[in-house]
Design an enzyme around this catalytic site. Sequence first.
Site, PDB file in Angstrom:
ATOM      1  N   LYS A 196      35.178  34.992  44.826  1.00 37.40           N
ATOM      2  CA  LYS A 196      34.902  34.703  46.239  1.00 37.40           C
ATOM      3  C   LYS A 196      34.735  36.040  46.950  1.00 37.40           C
ATOM      4  O   LYS A 196      35.698  36.705  47.298  1.00 37.40           O
ATOM      5  CB  LYS A 196      36.017  33.900  46.906  1.00 37.40           C
ATOM      6  CG  LYS A 196      35.523  33.346  48.252  1.00 37.40           C
ATOM      7  CD  LYS A 196      36.608  33.195  49.291  1.00 37.40           C
ATOM      8  CE  LYS A 196      37.057  34.467  49.925  1.00 37.40           C
ATOM      9  NZ  LYS A 196      36.043  35.187  50.725  1.00 37.40           N
ATOM     10  N   GLY A 256      42.560  43.450  49.563  1.00 32.07           N
ATOM     11  CA  GLY A 256      42.585  43.118  50.993  1.00 32.07           C
ATOM     12  C   GLY A 256      43.885  43.589  51.615  1.00 32.07           C
ATOM     13  O   GLY A 256      44.504  44.549  51.141  1.00 32.07           O
ATOM     14  N   GLU A 286      45.376  44.789  45.001  1.00 29.02           N
ATOM     15  CA  GLU A 286      44.943  46.092  45.506  1.00 29.02           C
ATOM     16  C   GLU A 286      44.931  45.961  47.020  1.00 29.02           C
ATOM     17  O   GLU A 286      44.006  45.407  47.598  1.00 29.02           O
ATOM     18  CB  GLU A 286      43.564  46.400  44.922  1.00 29.02           C
ATOM     19  CG  GLU A 286      43.269  47.870  44.867  1.00 29.02           C
ATOM     20  CD  GLU A 286      42.623  48.337  46.142  1.00 29.02           C
ATOM     21  OE1 GLU A 286      43.382  48.722  47.067  1.00 29.02           O
ATOM     22  OE2 GLU A 286      41.407  48.300  46.231  1.00 29.02           O
ATOM     23  N   CYS A 328      40.142  51.647  51.636  1.00 31.22           N
ATOM     24  CA  CYS A 328      41.597  51.533  51.445  1.00 31.22           C
ATOM     25  C   CYS A 328      42.245  52.879  51.149  1.00 31.22           C
ATOM     26  O   CYS A 328      43.412  53.088  51.454  1.00 31.22           O
ATOM     27  CB  CYS A 328      41.908  50.521  50.365  1.00 31.22           C
ATOM     28  SG  CYS A 328      41.029  50.841  48.841  1.00 31.22           S
ATOM     29  N   GLU A 387      48.091  50.454  58.921  1.00 26.93           N
ATOM     30  CA  GLU A 387      46.838  50.927  58.353  1.00 26.93           C
ATOM     31  C   GLU A 387      45.726  50.819  59.405  1.00 26.93           C
ATOM     32  O   GLU A 387      45.454  49.729  59.912  1.00 26.93           O
ATOM     33  CB  GLU A 387      46.467  50.044  57.157  1.00 26.93           C
ATOM     34  CG  GLU A 387      45.164  50.443  56.506  1.00 26.93           C
ATOM     35  CD  GLU A 387      44.785  49.542  55.344  1.00 26.93           C
ATOM     36  OE1 GLU A 387      45.105  48.344  55.385  1.00 26.93           O
ATOM     37  OE2 GLU A 387      44.173  50.050  54.394  1.00 26.93           O
TER      38      GLU A 387
HETATM   39  P1  NAD Z   1      41.245  39.741  56.881  1.00 22.23           P
HETATM   40  O1  NAD Z   1      42.684  39.896  56.513  1.00 22.23           O
HETATM   41  O2  NAD Z   1      40.803  38.529  57.623  1.00 22.23           O
HETATM   42  O3  NAD Z   1      40.323  39.822  55.570  1.00 22.23           O
HETATM   43  C1  NAD Z   1      40.414  40.835  54.612  1.00 22.23           C
HETATM   44  C2  NAD Z   1      39.880  40.279  53.280  1.00 22.23           C
HETATM   45  O4  NAD Z   1      40.797  39.313  52.771  1.00 22.23           O
HETATM   46  C3  NAD Z   1      38.554  39.542  53.443  1.00 22.23           C
HETATM   47  O5  NAD Z   1      37.737  39.844  52.341  1.00 22.23           O
HETATM   48  C4  NAD Z   1      38.940  38.067  53.477  1.00 22.23           C
HETATM   49  O6  NAD Z   1      37.908  37.255  52.963  1.00 22.23           O
HETATM   50  C5  NAD Z   1      40.147  38.052  52.565  1.00 22.23           C
HETATM   51  N1  NAD Z   1      41.129  37.001  52.874  1.00 22.23           N
HETATM   52  C6  NAD Z   1      41.765  36.795  54.050  1.00 22.23           C
HETATM   53  N2  NAD Z   1      42.614  35.752  53.960  1.00 22.23           N
HETATM   54  C7  NAD Z   1      42.510  35.278  52.695  1.00 22.23           C
HETATM   55  C8  NAD Z   1      43.144  34.226  51.972  1.00 22.23           C
HETATM   56  N3  NAD Z   1      44.092  33.443  52.535  1.00 22.23           N
HETATM   57  N4  NAD Z   1      42.790  34.028  50.685  1.00 22.23           N
HETATM   58  C9  NAD Z   1      41.865  34.819  50.082  1.00 22.23           C
HETATM   59  N5  NAD Z   1      41.245  35.845  50.708  1.00 22.23           N
HETATM   60  C10 NAD Z   1      41.573  36.074  51.993  1.00 22.23           C
HETATM   61  O7  NAD Z   1      40.899  41.001  57.745  1.00 22.23           O
HETATM   62  P2  NAD Z   1      39.580  41.708  58.171  1.00 22.23           P
HETATM   63  O8  NAD Z   1      39.598  41.844  59.655  1.00 22.23           O
HETATM   64  O9  NAD Z   1      38.341  41.197  57.543  1.00 22.23           O
HETATM   65  O10 NAD Z   1      39.909  43.122  57.524  1.00 22.23           O
HETATM   66  C11 NAD Z   1      40.929  43.896  58.107  1.00 22.23           C
HETATM   67  C12 NAD Z   1      42.094  44.203  57.230  1.00 22.23           C
HETATM   68  O11 NAD Z   1      41.884  43.838  55.882  1.00 22.23           O
HETATM   69  C13 NAD Z   1      42.298  45.709  57.246  1.00 22.23           C
HETATM   70  O12 NAD Z   1      43.292  46.016  58.167  1.00 22.23           O
HETATM   71  C14 NAD Z   1      42.690  46.056  55.853  1.00 22.23           C
HETATM   72  O13 NAD Z   1      44.085  46.179  55.754  1.00 22.23           O
HETATM   73  C15 NAD Z   1      42.316  44.873  55.014  1.00 22.23           C
HETATM   74  N6  NAD Z   1      41.251  45.193  54.067  1.00 22.23           N
HETATM   75  C16 NAD Z   1      41.607  45.942  52.992  1.00 22.23           C
HETATM   76  C17 NAD Z   1      40.652  46.277  52.072  1.00 22.23           C
HETATM   77  C18 NAD Z   1      41.002  47.116  50.885  1.00 22.23           C
HETATM   78  O14 NAD Z   1      40.104  47.705  50.299  1.00 22.23           O
HETATM   79  N7  NAD Z   1      42.270  47.165  50.468  1.00 22.23           N
HETATM   80  C19 NAD Z   1      39.336  45.854  52.250  1.00 22.23           C
HETATM   81  C20 NAD Z   1      39.006  45.084  53.365  1.00 22.23           C
HETATM   82  C21 NAD Z   1      39.991  44.754  54.270  1.00 22.23           C
END
Ligand code: NAD
Length: 482
Positions: free
Chosen positions: A181, A234, A256, A290, A387
Amino acid sequence: MATQLAQTYADLGLFIAGEWVPAGERRCSPVVNPATEEIIGQLPHATTADLDRALVAAERGFRAWRAVFPDQRGRILKRAAELLRARAEEIARTATIESGKRIAETRIELAASANIFEWYAEEGRRAYGRVLPQRSPGTRLAVIKEPVGPVAAFAPWNFPLGNPARKIGSALGAGCSCILKPAEETPASALAVARCLEEAGLPPGVLSVVFGVPAEISTHLLASPIIRKISFTGSIPVGKHLMKLAAEGMKRTTMELGGHAPVLVFDDVDVDQVVDACVGAKYRNAGQVCVSPTRFYVHEKIYSRFVSGFAERAKAIPVGDGLDEKNQMGPLIHERRLAAITELVEDARKAGARVQAGGARLRSPGYFYAPTALSDVPNTARLMNEEPFGPVAAINSFSDFDSVIQQANRLPYGLAAFAFTGSARRAKLVGEQLEAGMVGVNTFAISVPESPFGGVKESGHGSEEGIEGLEACLVTKFISEA
Ligand code: NAD
């Protein structure tokens, strides 16, 4: 808004059991170009029936794929890498349009994704077990490695090609099937990767790609006994939530999660060179990385020179649409990130931080935020604890080694950490004492396909890439023959 861009962007759909599934009657959500705020596509969401089909396909695909010898699996992955490279410009452009990342970066990301497939193509052939010394004649004590089973993988938008490549590469290289996904913000990049794998000869069902409401999809997939492993990239809160779901079925996890990388700059460096490196790393993908350097700790002797040099360079960065080669930084991914960064900077300002560069949203349309540098940021500011995931650098001074190590390690994050020093002894000490899964000493380059990528503490567990990335998709079996 029907524009020429929308027509040339991509056909969006699902990829299930080897079939490309168009929207049909499915619910759709808009895909937005973050540089223009134009709607460029409509993304169909998988229904429950779609997810169930993907699960059944993953079970069948796993049985078929694990029976394919690693050598042949590797040939398919290598062919997919070649196809990616052959379509590099078209796919990089797609990734830039939907993620906002500048095209020079998406080109690099595409090349890295092809390299990841090649790495796993080779490494899959080395899933060695071992034979233990006998305890009696005529017996055999063997340890073998087997693929863990169907993997549910969740990839975010910040590396629209690289994140899917890492997750698919490790699963497929180990002989697992995978339901991916990708992020709903960047679907076409992941679909382009899947298309290369399909055309390279991947059997139907080994990979499915689905979209929808993330929490609904993860809840459905993780509840299925078919899924044996979860790989998530994420935020920490979502990672913790998925681990709880995974615990119900005792499923393996690779997490991760976020970081808040410290950068220690000692007074024995070439300041201009280090500032150049720091600014380049900080504003890569508008800080939405990240392992992005976020907390800069600079020795007091070079602090003011570092801060002014950093601010001067940050102000000079051309910001705009990533498709325009002259721009060095693109927009943030969506309005929510813009709001989050605005809040963090305002909070730091109120706590006493000094704004040295940027500090505000840039023109709209487009989710542009200025490359921002804050100095003298107190630890009470949210920015020093959460972060940032955006184009914001917090710069503070330090005077002695022990106290800066303590500052660097004070947070529950432990993904990446960096240090710049001319002292060989200090280089060794920081490598040992920084609490992080990856430490860059005199470099920000901490990721190649053969190196493990992952964090410690609340930044997660398990590694992607490296031999560890393959190992994470394998289980160990002991066979005792009498
Ligand atoms: P978000 O938490 O809504 O989403 C981040 C990611 O997690 C997205 O790809 C989303 O599809 C996925 N996600 C969210 N809830 C999920 C669930 N219940 N099950 C499966 N997947 C889920 O936040 P956002 O506004 O899109 O991104 C912001 C935050 O996300 C940042 O503060 C950062 O910490 C984190 N992030 C981290 C990375 C990384 O490389 N570690 C990458 C993208 C976002």
